[in-house]
Scaffold this motif. Structure first.
Motif, PDB file in Angstrom:
ATOM      1  N   ARG A  45     123.499  23.285  64.508  1.00  0.00           N
ATOM      2  CA  ARG A  45     123.842  23.016  62.944  1.00  0.00           C
ATOM      3  C   ARG A  45     125.186  22.326  63.197  1.00  0.00           C
ATOM      4  NH1 ARG A  45     126.335  26.332  66.323  1.00  0.00           N
ATOM      5  NH2 ARG A  45     128.690  26.194  66.683  1.00  0.00           N
ATOM      6  N   HIS A  46     125.747  20.979  63.501  1.00  0.00           N
ATOM      7  CA  HIS A  46     126.255  20.171  63.100  1.00  0.00           C
ATOM      8  C   HIS A  46     125.637  18.808  62.671  1.00  0.00           C
ATOM      9  CE1 HIS A  46     129.982  22.704  64.198  1.00  0.00           C
ATOM     10  NE2 HIS A  46     129.335  22.790  65.252  1.00  0.00           N
ATOM     11  N   ASP A  47     124.233  18.623  62.811  1.00  0.00           N
ATOM     12  CA  ASP A  47     123.390  17.783  62.366  1.00  0.00           C
ATOM     13  C   ASP A  47     122.788  18.054  60.894  1.00  0.00           C
ATOM     14  OD1 ASP A  47     121.195  15.856  61.898  1.00  0.00           O
ATOM     15  OD2 ASP A  47     121.434  15.484  64.202  1.00  0.00           O
ATOM     16  N   ALA A  48     123.424  17.301  60.175  1.00  0.00           N
ATOM     17  CA  ALA A  48     123.453  17.367  58.716  1.00  0.00           C
ATOM     18  C   ALA A  48     121.458  16.721  58.721  1.00  0.00           C
ATOM     19  CB  ALA A  48     123.806  16.881  57.862  1.00  0.00           C
ATOM     20  N   ALA A  49     121.075  15.889  59.556  1.00  0.00           N
ATOM     21  CA  ALA A  49     119.974  15.632  58.634  1.00  0.00           C
ATOM     22  C   ALA A  49     118.693  16.715  58.952  1.00  0.00           C
ATOM     23  CB  ALA A  49     119.907  14.304  59.459  1.00  0.00           C
ATOM     24  N   LEU A  50     118.956  17.924  60.365  1.00  0.00           N
ATOM     25  CA  LEU A  50     118.785  18.822  60.855  1.00  0.00           C
ATOM     26  C   LEU A  50     118.572  20.177  59.905  1.00  0.00           C
ATOM     27  CD1 LEU A  50     118.034  18.021  64.596  1.00  0.00           C
ATOM     28  CD2 LEU A  50     116.904  17.448  62.896  1.00  0.00           C
ATOM     29  N   VAL A  51     119.565  20.559  59.851  1.00  0.00           N
ATOM     30  CA  VAL A  51     120.187  21.687  59.256  1.00  0.00           C
ATOM     31  C   VAL A  51     120.524  21.814  58.243  1.00  0.00           C
ATOM     32  CG1 VAL A  51     121.129  23.296  59.900  1.00  0.00           C
ATOM     33  CG2 VAL A  51     120.205  22.636  61.701  1.00  0.00           C
ATOM     34  N   ASN A  52     120.691  22.359  56.807  1.00  0.00           N
ATOM     35  CA  ASN A  52     121.201  22.164  55.869  1.00  0.00           C
ATOM     36  C   ASN A  52     121.543  23.619  55.026  1.00  0.00           C
ATOM     37  OD1 ASN A  52     118.891  22.359  54.328  1.00  0.00           O
ATOM     38  ND2 ASN A  52     117.841  20.185  53.778  1.00  0.00           N
ATOM     39  N   PRO A  53     121.696  22.899  54.086  1.00  0.00           N
ATOM     40  CA  PRO A  53     121.967  24.411  53.680  1.00  0.00           C
ATOM     41  C   PRO A  53     120.650  25.177  53.262  1.00  0.00           C
ATOM     42  CG  PRO A  53     123.538  23.885  51.924  1.00  0.00           C
ATOM     43  CD  PRO A  53     122.779  22.749  53.396  1.00  0.00           C
ATOM     44  N   ALA A  54     119.847  24.944  52.903  1.00  0.00           N
ATOM     45  CA  ALA A  54     118.316  25.272  52.638  1.00  0.00           C
ATOM     46  C   ALA A  54     117.715  25.860  54.148  1.00  0.00           C
ATOM     47  CB  ALA A  54     117.400  24.640  51.740  1.00  0.00           C
ATOM     48  N   VAL A  55     118.193  25.258  54.873  1.00  0.00           N
ATOM     49  CA  VAL A  55     117.343  25.546  56.074  1.00  0.00           C
ATOM     50  C   VAL A  55     118.155  26.716  56.913  1.00  0.00           C
ATOM     51  CG1 VAL A  55     117.640  24.173  58.590  1.00  0.00           C
ATOM     52  CG2 VAL A  55     116.942  23.211  57.309  1.00  0.00           C
ATOM     53  N   TRP A  56     118.982  27.057  56.626  1.00  0.00           N
ATOM     54  CA  TRP A  56     120.340  28.346  57.087  1.00  0.00           C
ATOM     55  C   TRP A  56     119.735  28.577  56.003  1.00  0.00           C
ATOM     56  CZ3 TRP A  56     123.014  29.350  59.818  1.00  0.00           C
ATOM     57  CH2 TRP A  56     123.746  28.833  61.172  1.00  0.00           C
ATOM     58  N   THR A  57     119.314  29.035  54.970  1.00  0.00           N
ATOM     59  CA  THR A  57     118.276  29.707  53.970  1.00  0.00           C
ATOM     60  C   THR A  57     117.855  30.685  54.564  1.00  0.00           C
ATOM     61  OG1 THR A  57     120.535  28.857  52.623  1.00  0.00           O
ATOM     62  CG2 THR A  57     118.933  30.844  51.765  1.00  0.00           C
ATOM     63  N   ARG A  58     116.458  29.238  54.020  1.00  0.00           N
ATOM     64  CA  ARG A  58     115.019  30.123  54.650  1.00  0.00           C
ATOM     65  C   ARG A  58     115.491  30.738  56.912  1.00  0.00           C
ATOM     66  NH1 ARG A  58     110.833  31.553  53.028  1.00  0.00           N
ATOM     67  NH2 ARG A  58     109.269  31.446  54.490  1.00  0.00           N
ATOM     68  N   GLY A  59     115.349  30.049  57.205  1.00  0.00           N
ATOM     69  CA  GLY A  59     115.832  30.619  58.597  1.00  0.00           C
ATOM     70  C   GLY A  59     116.619  31.928  58.393  1.00  0.00           C
ATOM     71  N   THR A  60     117.169  32.645  57.584  1.00  0.00           N
ATOM     72  CA  THR A  60     117.704  33.651  57.674  1.00  0.00           C
ATOM     73  C   THR A  60     116.875  34.763  56.787  1.00  0.00           C
ATOM     74  OG1 THR A  60     120.462  33.026  57.408  1.00  0.00           O
ATOM     75  CG2 THR A  60     119.649  35.130  56.907  1.00  0.00           C
ATOM     76  N   ILE A  61     116.493  34.277  55.470  1.00  0.00           N
ATOM     77  CA  ILE A  61     114.929  34.898  55.212  1.00  0.00           C
ATOM     78  C   ILE A  61     113.993  35.404  56.577  1.00  0.00           C
ATOM     79  CG2 ILE A  61     113.633  34.951  53.148  1.00  0.00           C
ATOM     80  CD1 ILE A  61     115.804  33.343  51.815  1.00  0.00           C
ATOM     81  N   VAL A  62     113.378  34.608  56.613  1.00  0.00           N
ATOM     82  CA  VAL A  62     112.441  34.837  57.567  1.00  0.00           C
ATOM     83  C   VAL A  62     112.693  35.441  58.478  1.00  0.00           C
ATOM     84  CG1 VAL A  62     111.457  33.100  59.231  1.00  0.00           C
ATOM     85  CG2 VAL A  62     111.114  32.714  56.829  1.00  0.00           C
ATOM     86  N   VAL A  63     114.321  35.415  59.351  1.00  0.00           N
ATOM     87  CA  VAL A  63     114.467  36.131  59.972  1.00  0.00           C
ATOM     88  C   VAL A  63     114.574  38.108  60.311  1.00  0.00           C
ATOM     89  CG1 VAL A  63     115.978  37.378  61.669  1.00  0.00           C
ATOM     90  CG2 VAL A  63     115.534  35.096  61.445  1.00  0.00           C
ATOM     91  N   ALA A  64     115.012  38.226  58.157  1.00  0.00           N
ATOM     92  CA  ALA A  64     115.434  39.760  57.698  1.00  0.00           C
ATOM     93  C   ALA A  64     113.531  39.963  57.266  1.00  0.00           C
ATOM     94  CB  ALA A  64     115.896  39.748  55.994  1.00  0.00           C
ATOM     95  N   SER A  65     112.452  38.852  57.005  1.00  0.00           N
ATOM     96  CA  SER A  65     111.119  39.189  56.709  1.00  0.00           C
ATOM     97  C   SER A  65     110.956  39.302  57.794  1.00  0.00           C
ATOM     98  CB  SER A  65     110.108  38.207  56.035  1.00  0.00           C
ATOM     99  OG  SER A  65     110.189  36.885  57.090  1.00  0.00           O
ATOM    100  N   ALA A  66     111.065  38.876  58.597  1.00  0.00           N
ATOM    101  CA  ALA A  66     110.012  39.335  59.863  1.00  0.00           C
ATOM    102  C   ALA A  66     110.526  40.790  60.892  1.00  0.00           C
ATOM    103  CB  ALA A  66     110.209  38.035  61.292  1.00  0.00           C
ATOM    104  N   LEU A  67     111.560  41.201  60.273  1.00  0.00           N
ATOM    105  CA  LEU A  67     111.982  42.564  60.926  1.00  0.00           C
ATOM    106  C   LEU A  67     111.618  43.523  60.505  1.00  0.00           C
ATOM    107  CD1 LEU A  67     115.949  40.986  62.269  1.00  0.00           C
ATOM    108  CD2 LEU A  67     113.595  41.722  63.923  1.00  0.00           C
ATOM    109  N   LEU A  68     111.617  43.246  58.707  1.00  0.00           N
ATOM    110  CA  LEU A  68     111.482  44.029  57.692  1.00  0.00           C
ATOM    111  C   LEU A  68     109.336  44.509  58.587  1.00  0.00           C
ATOM    112  CD1 LEU A  68     112.509  43.264  54.727  1.00  0.00           C
ATOM    113  CD2 LEU A  68     112.862  45.552  55.817  1.00  0.00           C
TER     114      LEU A  68
END
Length: 141
Positions: A45-68
Motif C-alpha cells: 500500500r505504501h508504493d504508489a507505483a504498485l497500488v493506487n486508488p483504482a487497485v484498491w477499488t478493484r481488489g475490494t470488488i473482486v473479493v466481494a464478487s468472489a465471496l458472492l
C-alpha cells in the motif's frame, strides 16, 4: 423466500456431481486468489507505483464478487435454480469486466493485470461449466 430446488435424484447423478464439484473448486480458487491479491495490496500500500486508488477499488470488488460467487456455487450445489442463474450471470459479467481491465492501458499496474488475467482464466472455466448443456438443462424450469 420460497426458492425452487432440484431434487436429490437429479443432484446425485455422477455427471452433475462432477460438474458442480469442479465449479465449486474453481470458485474456491477464485476466492483464494482474490483474498491473496487483497493481502498483497495491503502489503504494498505504501508504493504508489504498485497500488493506487483504482487497485484498491478493484481488489475490494473482486473479493466481494468472489465471496458472492462462492455463495451462489454453494446454493447451486444444493439445487437452487436461482443461485445457479446468479452464478451464470455473475461469472460471465466478471469475465467481461476482467477482459476490459486487462485491455485498458491505465490505471492498473502490470502485476494487477496479470492477477486479473489469472482470475479471468479461472472464471472462464466456471462459465464453461455452468453454461454446459447438461447443467443448463438440469436447472431449466
Amino acid at each position: 423466500m420460497n426458492t425452487v430446488r432440484l431434487g436429490d435424484d437429479k443432484l446425485s447423478q455422477p455427471a452433475t456431481r462432477a460438474a458442480l464439484r469442479s465449479t465449486r473448486l474453481l470458485v474456491g480458487g477464485y476466492v483464494g486468489l482474490s483474498v491473496l491479491t487483497l493481502a498483497a495490496i495491503i502489503v504494498m500500500r505504501h508504493d504508489a507505483a504498485l497500488v493506487n486508488p483504482a487497485v484498491w477499488t478493484r481488489g475490494t470488488i473482486v473479493v466481494a464478487s468472489a465471496l458472492l460467487m462462492h455463495e451462489f456455487a454453494a446454493g447451486a450445489a444444493r439445487g437452487s435454480r436461482l443461485a445457479f442463474l446468479r452464478l451464470r450471470l455473475a461469472s460471465a459479467i466478471m469475465v467481461a469486466a476482467i477482459a476490459v481491465i486487462v485491455a485498458l492501458p491505465d490505471p492498473f499496474p502490470v502485476w494487477m493485470k496479470i492477477d486479473q488475467a489469472c482470475c479471468g482464466l479461472i472464471l472462464t472455466g466456471v462459465v464453461a461449466i455452468v453454461n454446459s448443456r447438461h447443467l443448463r438443462s438440469l436447472f431449466a424450469k
